[in-house]
Design a protein around this motif. Sequence first.
Motif, PDB file in Angstrom:
ATOM      1  N   ALA A  72     -23.944  20.000  15.191  1.00  0.00           N
ATOM      2  CA  ALA A  72     -24.721  20.973  14.676  1.00  0.00           C
ATOM      3  C   ALA A  72     -23.781  22.235  15.270  1.00  0.00           C
ATOM      4  CB  ALA A  72     -26.045  21.094  15.221  1.00  0.00           C
ATOM      5  N   GLN A  73     -23.292  22.213  16.607  1.00  0.00           N
ATOM      6  CA  GLN A  73     -22.480  22.922  17.256  1.00  0.00           C
ATOM      7  C   GLN A  73     -21.117  23.318  16.558  1.00  0.00           C
ATOM      8  OE1 GLN A  73     -24.069  25.100  19.708  1.00  0.00           O
ATOM      9  NE2 GLN A  73     -22.143  26.438  18.862  1.00  0.00           N
ATOM     10  N   GLN A  74     -20.553  22.163  16.373  1.00  0.00           N
ATOM     11  CA  GLN A  74     -19.304  22.326  15.488  1.00  0.00           C
ATOM     12  C   GLN A  74     -19.581  22.864  14.208  1.00  0.00           C
ATOM     13  OE1 GLN A  74     -18.511  17.977  15.713  1.00  0.00           O
ATOM     14  NE2 GLN A  74     -16.870  18.536  17.301  1.00  0.00           N
ATOM     15  N   ILE A  75     -20.395  22.920  13.395  1.00  0.00           N
ATOM     16  CA  ILE A  75     -20.828  23.356  11.936  1.00  0.00           C
ATOM     17  C   ILE A  75     -20.794  24.581  12.391  1.00  0.00           C
ATOM     18  CG2 ILE A  75     -22.260  23.387  10.231  1.00  0.00           C
ATOM     19  CD1 ILE A  75     -22.990  20.394  10.618  1.00  0.00           C
ATOM     20  N   MET A  76     -21.922  25.089  13.118  1.00  0.00           N
ATOM     21  CA  MET A  76     -21.973  26.730  13.652  1.00  0.00           C
ATOM     22  C   MET A  76     -20.724  27.322  13.793  1.00  0.00           C
ATOM     23  SD  MET A  76     -25.908  26.757  14.806  1.00  0.00           S
ATOM     24  CE  MET A  76     -26.184  28.370  14.396  1.00  0.00           C
ATOM     25  N   ASP A  77     -19.815  26.848  14.555  1.00  0.00           N
ATOM     26  CA  ASP A  77     -18.742  27.238  15.082  1.00  0.00           C
ATOM     27  C   ASP A  77     -17.651  27.345  14.148  1.00  0.00           C
ATOM     28  OD1 ASP A  77     -19.931  27.728  17.533  1.00  0.00           O
ATOM     29  OD2 ASP A  77     -19.035  26.065  18.526  1.00  0.00           O
ATOM     30  N   SER A  78     -17.473  26.718  13.362  1.00  0.00           N
ATOM     31  CA  SER A  78     -16.520  26.511  12.120  1.00  0.00           C
ATOM     32  C   SER A  78     -16.387  27.867  11.292  1.00  0.00           C
ATOM     33  CB  SER A  78     -16.637  25.657  10.966  1.00  0.00           C
ATOM     34  OG  SER A  78     -17.864  25.724  10.295  1.00  0.00           O
ATOM     35  N   ASP A  79     -15.228  28.309  10.972  1.00  0.00           N
ATOM     36  CA  ASP A  79     -14.889  29.427  10.277  1.00  0.00           C
ATOM     37  C   ASP A  79     -15.712  29.443   8.891  1.00  0.00           C
ATOM     38  OD1 ASP A  79     -13.462  30.774  12.367  1.00  0.00           O
ATOM     39  OD2 ASP A  79     -11.385  30.044  11.804  1.00  0.00           O
ATOM     40  N   GLU A  86     -22.422  32.142   6.510  1.00  0.00           N
ATOM     41  CA  GLU A  86     -23.434  32.792   7.281  1.00  0.00           C
ATOM     42  C   GLU A  86     -23.487  34.313   7.116  1.00  0.00           C
ATOM     43  OE1 GLU A  86     -24.685  33.725  11.900  1.00  0.00           O
ATOM     44  OE2 GLU A  86     -23.567  32.257  11.360  1.00  0.00           O
ATOM     45  N   ALA A  87     -22.292  34.750   6.978  1.00  0.00           N
ATOM     46  CA  ALA A  87     -21.824  36.216   6.696  1.00  0.00           C
ATOM     47  C   ALA A  87     -22.620  36.581   5.437  1.00  0.00           C
ATOM     48  CB  ALA A  87     -20.637  36.675   6.834  1.00  0.00           C
ATOM     49  N   PHE A  88     -22.066  35.632   4.389  1.00  0.00           N
ATOM     50  CA  PHE A  88     -22.701  35.998   3.062  1.00  0.00           C
ATOM     51  C   PHE A  88     -24.064  35.795   2.751  1.00  0.00           C
ATOM     52  CE2 PHE A  88     -23.779  33.887  -1.389  1.00  0.00           C
ATOM     53  CZ  PHE A  88     -23.229  34.879  -2.186  1.00  0.00           C
ATOM     54  N   HIS A  89     -24.863  34.940   3.470  1.00  0.00           N
ATOM     55  CA  HIS A  89     -26.223  34.556   3.523  1.00  0.00           C
ATOM     56  C   HIS A  89     -27.017  35.720   4.210  1.00  0.00           C
ATOM     57  CE1 HIS A  89     -29.926  32.267   2.934  1.00  0.00           C
ATOM     58  NE2 HIS A  89     -30.087  32.036   4.080  1.00  0.00           N
ATOM     59  N   GLY A  90     -26.478  36.085   5.377  1.00  0.00           N
ATOM     60  CA  GLY A  90     -27.277  37.098   6.271  1.00  0.00           C
ATOM     61  C   GLY A  90     -27.656  36.677   7.497  1.00  0.00           C
ATOM     62  N   HIS A  91     -27.854  35.315   7.680  1.00  0.00           N
ATOM     63  CA  HIS A  91     -28.404  34.751   8.947  1.00  0.00           C
ATOM     64  C   HIS A  91     -28.342  33.259   8.899  1.00  0.00           C
ATOM     65  CE1 HIS A  91     -31.792  34.221   6.072  1.00  0.00           C
ATOM     66  NE2 HIS A  91     -32.049  33.184   6.678  1.00  0.00           N
ATOM     67  N   PRO A  92     -28.021  32.483   9.859  1.00  0.00           N
ATOM     68  CA  PRO A  92     -28.059  31.059  10.196  1.00  0.00           C
ATOM     69  C   PRO A  92     -29.488  30.334   9.865  1.00  0.00           C
ATOM     70  CG  PRO A  92     -27.976  32.075  12.252  1.00  0.00           C
ATOM     71  CD  PRO A  92     -27.828  33.224  11.403  1.00  0.00           C
ATOM     72  N   CYS A  93     -29.520  29.308   9.308  1.00  0.00           N
ATOM     73  CA  CYS A  93     -30.559  28.791   9.065  1.00  0.00           C
ATOM     74  C   CYS A  93     -30.314  27.167   8.865  1.00  0.00           C
ATOM     75  CB  CYS A  93     -31.577  29.199   8.017  1.00  0.00           C
ATOM     76  SG  CYS A  93     -31.070  29.241   6.218  1.00  0.00           S
ATOM     77  N   GLY A  94     -31.378  26.516   8.836  1.00  0.00           N
ATOM     78  CA  GLY A  94     -31.483  25.004   8.587  1.00  0.00           C
ATOM     79  C   GLY A  94     -30.860  24.740   7.034  1.00  0.00           C
ATOM     80  N   GLY A  95     -31.503  25.616   6.016  1.00  0.00           N
ATOM     81  CA  GLY A  95     -31.065  25.389   4.863  1.00  0.00           C
ATOM     82  C   GLY A  95     -29.434  25.732   4.420  1.00  0.00           C
ATOM     83  N   LEU A  96     -29.112  26.692   5.155  1.00  0.00           N
ATOM     84  CA  LEU A  96     -27.652  27.074   5.030  1.00  0.00           C
ATOM     85  C   LEU A  96     -26.792  25.889   5.392  1.00  0.00           C
ATOM     86  CD1 LEU A  96     -25.586  29.279   3.957  1.00  0.00           C
ATOM     87  CD2 LEU A  96     -25.833  30.004   6.296  1.00  0.00           C
ATOM     88  N   GLU A 137     -29.931  24.587  -9.654  1.00  0.00           N
ATOM     89  CA  GLU A 137     -31.115  25.123 -10.116  1.00  0.00           C
ATOM     90  C   GLU A 137     -32.098  25.382  -8.815  1.00  0.00           C
ATOM     91  OE1 GLU A 137     -32.381  22.991 -13.397  1.00  0.00           O
ATOM     92  OE2 GLU A 137     -30.420  22.839 -14.302  1.00  0.00           O
ATOM     93  N   THR A 138     -31.845  26.274  -7.923  1.00  0.00           N
ATOM     94  CA  THR A 138     -32.733  26.652  -7.020  1.00  0.00           C
ATOM     95  C   THR A 138     -32.132  28.078  -6.586  1.00  0.00           C
ATOM     96  OG1 THR A 138     -33.789  25.998  -5.155  1.00  0.00           O
ATOM     97  CG2 THR A 138     -31.336  25.250  -5.194  1.00  0.00           C
ATOM     98  N   ASP A 139     -33.270  28.692  -5.776  1.00  0.00           N
ATOM     99  CA  ASP A 139     -32.648  30.028  -5.115  1.00  0.00           C
ATOM    100  C   ASP A 139     -32.780  29.839  -3.504  1.00  0.00           C
ATOM    101  OD1 ASP A 139     -35.658  30.153  -4.817  1.00  0.00           O
ATOM    102  OD2 ASP A 139     -35.793  32.064  -5.544  1.00  0.00           O
ATOM    103  N   ALA A 140     -32.988  28.392  -3.116  1.00  0.00           N
ATOM    104  CA  ALA A 140     -32.966  28.320  -1.445  1.00  0.00           C
ATOM    105  C   ALA A 140     -31.602  28.666  -0.881  1.00  0.00           C
ATOM    106  CB  ALA A 140     -33.388  26.771  -1.402  1.00  0.00           C
ATOM    107  N   CYS A 141     -32.017  28.633   0.508  1.00  0.00           N
ATOM    108  CA  CYS A 141     -30.694  29.067   1.198  1.00  0.00           C
ATOM    109  C   CYS A 141     -29.499  28.272   1.126  1.00  0.00           C
ATOM    110  CB  CYS A 141     -31.151  28.938   2.729  1.00  0.00           C
ATOM    111  SG  CYS A 141     -32.467  30.153   3.117  1.00  0.00           S
ATOM    112  N   CYS A 142     -29.736  26.825   0.782  1.00  0.00           N
ATOM    113  CA  CYS A 142     -28.658  25.980   0.535  1.00  0.00           C
ATOM    114  C   CYS A 142     -27.573  26.499  -0.315  1.00  0.00           C
ATOM    115  CB  CYS A 142     -29.197  24.582   0.633  1.00  0.00           C
ATOM    116  SG  CYS A 142     -29.994  24.393  -1.145  1.00  0.00           S
ATOM    117  N   VAL A 143     -28.049  27.109  -1.468  1.00  0.00           N
ATOM    118  CA  VAL A 143     -27.283  27.685  -2.458  1.00  0.00           C
ATOM    119  C   VAL A 143     -26.025  28.400  -1.928  1.00  0.00           C
ATOM    120  CG1 VAL A 143     -26.961  28.556  -4.667  1.00  0.00           C
ATOM    121  CG2 VAL A 143     -28.844  26.980  -4.265  1.00  0.00           C
ATOM    122  N   ASP A 144     -26.405  29.368  -0.938  1.00  0.00           N
ATOM    123  CA  ASP A 144     -25.525  30.388  -0.772  1.00  0.00           C
ATOM    124  C   ASP A 144     -24.261  29.561  -0.058  1.00  0.00           C
ATOM    125  OD1 ASP A 144     -27.002  32.389  -1.511  1.00  0.00           O
ATOM    126  OD2 ASP A 144     -27.721  33.040   0.506  1.00  0.00           O
ATOM    127  N   ALA A 145     -24.422  28.335   0.547  1.00  0.00           N
ATOM    128  CA  ALA A 145     -23.373  27.865   1.202  1.00  0.00           C
ATOM    129  C   ALA A 145     -22.419  27.161  -0.050  1.00  0.00           C
ATOM    130  CB  ALA A 145     -23.655  26.486   2.039  1.00  0.00           C
TER     131      ALA A 145
END
Length: 79
Positions: free
Chosen positions: A3-10, A16-26, A55-63
């Motif tokens: 998880a830390q490597q994921i959150m630290d990756s460019d 995250e910048a596109f979505h607006g915040h970090p979250c589990g769905g992203l 076909e969803t508007d959940a957070c995961c789509v932004d990634a």
Amino acid sequence: MNAQQIMDSDEFKRCEAFHGHPCGGLAIGYMAARAGLDWLKEKRAVDEALVAIVETDACCVDAINREDRVSSMLQRVGL
């Protein structure tokens, strides 16, 4: 990748910048996009366009939706 490597990756930071915040769905969307692009490395013809229909508007789509992220991930996997 933990998880830390994921959150630290460019790539994740751009998502995250596109979505607006970090979250589990992203994070789930990020890992799904990575897995899909790794699979496409083996299965996709170089001259095919890449389109995702989600076909969803959940957070995961932004990634998945990050255009520059897709470009950088395609370069990462050699497409």
